[in-house]
Design a protein around this motif. Structure first.
Motif, PDB file in Angstrom:
ATOM      1  N   PHE A 439       1.632 -16.423  24.474  1.00  0.00           N
ATOM      2  CA  PHE A 439       1.554 -15.230  23.633  1.00  0.00           C
ATOM      3  C   PHE A 439       0.683 -14.173  24.325  1.00  0.00           C
ATOM      4  N   PRO A 440       0.869 -12.915  23.996  1.00  0.00           N
ATOM      5  CA  PRO A 440      -0.109 -11.914  24.444  1.00  0.00           C
ATOM      6  C   PRO A 440      -1.475 -12.243  23.840  1.00  0.00           C
ATOM      7  N   LEU A 441      -2.534 -12.045  24.604  1.00  0.00           N
ATOM      8  CA  LEU A 441      -3.876 -12.283  24.070  1.00  0.00           C
ATOM      9  C   LEU A 441      -4.273 -11.176  23.101  1.00  0.00           C
ATOM     10  N   PHE A 442      -3.833  -9.943  23.418  1.00  0.00           N
ATOM     11  CA  PHE A 442      -4.222  -8.784  22.609  1.00  0.00           C
ATOM     12  C   PHE A 442      -2.989  -8.065  22.065  1.00  0.00           C
ATOM     13  N   ALA A 470      -5.127 -17.861  34.986  1.00  0.00           N
ATOM     14  CA  ALA A 470      -4.826 -16.844  35.995  1.00  0.00           C
ATOM     15  C   ALA A 470      -5.210 -15.441  35.538  1.00  0.00           C
ATOM     16  N   HIS A 471      -5.477 -15.254  34.219  1.00  0.00           N
ATOM     17  CA  HIS A 471      -5.758 -13.923  33.692  1.00  0.00           C
ATOM     18  C   HIS A 471      -7.226 -13.724  33.331  1.00  0.00           C
ATOM     19  N   ILE A 476     -12.278 -10.152  32.807  1.00  0.00           N
ATOM     20  CA  ILE A 476     -13.689  -9.956  33.141  1.00  0.00           C
ATOM     21  C   ILE A 476     -13.909  -8.691  33.966  1.00  0.00           C
ATOM     22  N   ASN A 477     -12.972  -8.403  34.874  1.00  0.00           N
ATOM     23  CA  ASN A 477     -13.183  -7.330  35.845  1.00  0.00           C
ATOM     24  C   ASN A 477     -12.664  -5.967  35.409  1.00  0.00           C
ATOM     25  N   ASN A 478     -12.150  -5.860  34.178  1.00  0.00           N
ATOM     26  CA  ASN A 478     -11.622  -4.581  33.710  1.00  0.00           C
ATOM     27  C   ASN A 478     -12.255  -4.197  32.380  1.00  0.00           C
ATOM     28  N   ASN A 499      -3.942 -18.485  26.290  1.00  0.00           N
ATOM     29  CA  ASN A 499      -3.728 -19.916  26.514  1.00  0.00           C
ATOM     30  C   ASN A 499      -3.505 -20.565  25.147  1.00  0.00           C
ATOM     31  N   ALA A 500      -2.437 -20.113  24.493  1.00  0.00           N
ATOM     32  CA  ALA A 500      -2.173 -20.475  23.097  1.00  0.00           C
ATOM     33  C   ALA A 500      -0.774 -21.032  22.957  1.00  0.00           C
TER      34      ALA A 500
END
Length: 613
Positions: A439-442, A470-471, A476-478, A499-500
């Protein structure tokens, strides 16, 4: 001793035995000098025979429906047997009896084909629960509960209770709140789930936890929702997604075996969220039948670029030209639908619940010809190409909807399910499991959805869900800030997958979970993405962030909708049928007349002043 046996226990082998039964009077049938009474308890029905002497007593003190009676006598073989009940070969020749309690005339008949409506039966739920149909539902519920507990125990899960009076935290729905008398002006919340507690139990080293637990959400109701509901709530540590999927496939297969006698040996199909949305129009598809969606025209802003079929519908038909998206399904064997039937389908999609303006159809006739409601805009060659793209064969009916992306996708999904139902493809005794993954996280809230404001990211699942490994670096970096709201899909966060995983049964989500965040830095980043500053994070979740500093292990879990699982296994669309004392669609307990007003003294004790606007 009120009884020596139950009303469902006696058989031919008991003939000649003197026994005592106790139960409720189901029916009374008088034939001259004898009377037959069907006596009922939780376990079944036994016929009682009152001879001439006792029949005179009944004339003086007659039995009524739902009287509570005790009867003693000898078990006898029936001359007229009843093959429909397990005790149908015997009857009890009553030697003595007593009325333990009389009953008022019930407001409805206590039988499967009752004459009581829903509201009446809910008001007298204690009587409705006597009906065999309701009893079977609760027996099934207990069987599911017992099977789940046995499986989890065998796999080293530990049943640990968590509190019901907790702190209000944002988890997606409104909390029920409870005022604290000892702490004036402060409130507990009832848990929407034990989410943070089960994560804390993982930090504590209880590596396999479960509860069959009550949860509470103050949200609008429908057939498959109640303000209080039950979950099979589970968590494990030192696991990855594959470990969770394998463990809980085993749980559901065990329940199938124990409760329904179904040996579900086939592999559980898996598909990504994106595949589910493309092919079925929703994220909990019913895969018992085909009729997959064919996207003839894609909205450029919604999904990643796909091979376009828009050339097939190019022409002078303004409805398709002006639509954001055009979606077709091929309905097997329905090319012979009459004009009346296609008109009825058109009216069906125009209903407010569906919200479409019309319906286009193509008939793929058995003789190889094609007939459509838009013949004047498309050649037969074009109609064939559209039908082929939708996967239609000779004898099939292609149904096409057009409009805005979200409404059209949802409407086509509902139309697919409706046609599956009409064609008998959604059988209550057929079960098909599916995992939906990635699923999309957001989600991006272009409008204010929950009072938190517009133009921000919201968690699609809950704020403790980890991104796919992988995401994680992407997150973290954005920065979560979106400079141009029209281009939010180009933001790195739009592509982050959770990761759902959801488990789907016959088009119903019966369980959902995720691998959790277990590092403080990543959890703080997640909270920040949802618009929480450091102070708010500490206020709402300081206990969890602090726990992550003390050796939190990798962990993940899942929660199954226990009521919903029971209703599907029982062949019902409503979870209310499998709850002993449910609320109605307004969230009221009409038997108790709750919620209700409280005394002014209680407000004073709680330091609360009621202000009804």
């Amino acid at each position: 001793m009120y009884r020596s046996h139950t009303c469902g226990e006696l058989r031919i082998s008991h003939i000649g035995n003197t026994v005592t039964l106790a139960g409720w009077v189901q029916t009374v049938r008088k034939f001259g000098s004898i009377t037959f009474v069907d006596l009922r308890d939780r376990y079944g029905i036994t016929q009682l025979l009152f001879g001439e002497e006792l029949n005179k007593q009944l004339d003086e003190n007659p039995l009524g429906r739902e009287f509570v009676v005790q009867a003693t006598g000898k078990v006898n073989e029936r001359s007229s047997k009843n093959a429909n009940i397990p005790t149908g070969d015997i009857e009890l020749l009553v030697e003595s009896f007593s009325i333990l309690n009389k009953s008022a005339v019930p407001p409805f008949t206590i039988q499967d084909d009752t004459d009581g409506g829903d509201d009446l039966r809910m008001k007298y739920r204690f009587l409705d629960l006597r009906r065999n149909a309701v009893k079977k539902n609760l027996e099934l519920r207990y069987a599911v509960n017992r099977s789940a507990r046995n499986y989890l125990h065998e796999n080293n899960f530990m049943d640990i209770e968590t509190p019901f009076l907790i702190k209000s935290t944002p988890e997606g729905a409104r909390d029920f709140v409870v005022p604290s008398r000892m702490n004036p002006g402060q409130f507990y919340a009832l848990p929407q789930s034990p989410q943070t507690f089960k994560q804390l139990l993982m930090v504590s080293g209880y590596d396999r936890y479960y509860q069959i637990v009550k949860c509470f959400r103050d949200e609008d109701l429908r057939a498959d929702r109640q303000p209080e509901f039950t979950q099979i709530d589970c968590e494990m540590c030192f696991v990855e997604q594959e470990d969770i999927l394998n463990m809980f496939e085993g749980l559901i297969k065990r329940i199938f075996k124990d409760v329904k006698g179904i040996d579900y040996t086939e592999a559980v199909e898996r598909m990504t969220w994106e595949e589910a949305m493309w092919q079925y129009g929703n994220d909990k598809p019913d895969i018992r039948f085909g009729m997959k969606l064919c996207n003839l025209k894609f909205p450029a802003h919604t999904f990643p670029a796909k091979e376009s079929l828009s050339s097939l519908i190019a022409g002078d038909f303004a409805v398709f030209n002006d639509a954001e998206t055009v979606i077709a399904i091929a309905v097997p064997g329905c090319a012979e639908y009459t004009r009346k039937q296609t008109d009825e389908l058109t009216e069906w999609v125009k209903r407010p619940q569906i919200g479409m303006k019309g319906l286009v159809f193509i008939k793929c006739n058995a003789d190889g010809t094609y007939k459509s409601s838009v013949d004047k805009f498309y050649s037969e060659e074009k109609l064939k190409a559209i039908a082929d793209a939708a996967g239609a064969k000779a004898g099939d009916l292609v149904l096409i909807l057009a409009g805005t992306e979200e409404r059209t996708r949802k409407a086509t999904s509902e139309l697919r399910l409706e046609m599956g139902k009409r064609l008998g493809l959604r059988k209550a005794d057929e079960f098909k499991l599916l995992w939906v993954l990635d699923f999309p996280l957001f989600e991006f809230a272009l409008e204010d959805q929950d009072g938190g404001g517009a133009g921000r990211w919201v968690a699609r699942h809950h704020p403790f869900t980890s991104p796919k490994p992988a995401h994680i670096e992407t997150m973290i970096n954005n920065s979560p800030k979106v400079a141009d709201l029209d281009k939010y899909l180009e933001h790195p966060y739009a592509g982050i997958k959770a990761n759902a995983y959801d488990m789907v049964l016959n088009g119903n989500e019966i369980g959902g979970g995720s691998i959790r965040i277990f590092q403080r830095e990543l959890q703080e980043k997640m909270f920040a993405a949802l618009g929480m500053d450091a102070e708010e994070q500490q206020h709402k979740f300081g206990f969890l962030l602090g726990a992550f500093e003390y050796g939190a292990p990798p962990h993940g879990g899942i929660a199954f909708g226990f009521d919903r699982l029971c209703s599907i296994l029982g062949g019902s669309e409503s979870i209310r049928d499998f709850i002993a004392f449910p609320k109605n669609n307004s969230g009221r307990d009409v038997m108790l007349d709750a919620p209700s007003e409280i005394a002014e003294k209680q407000f004073d004790e709680l330091s609360i002043k009621l202000n009804l606007k």
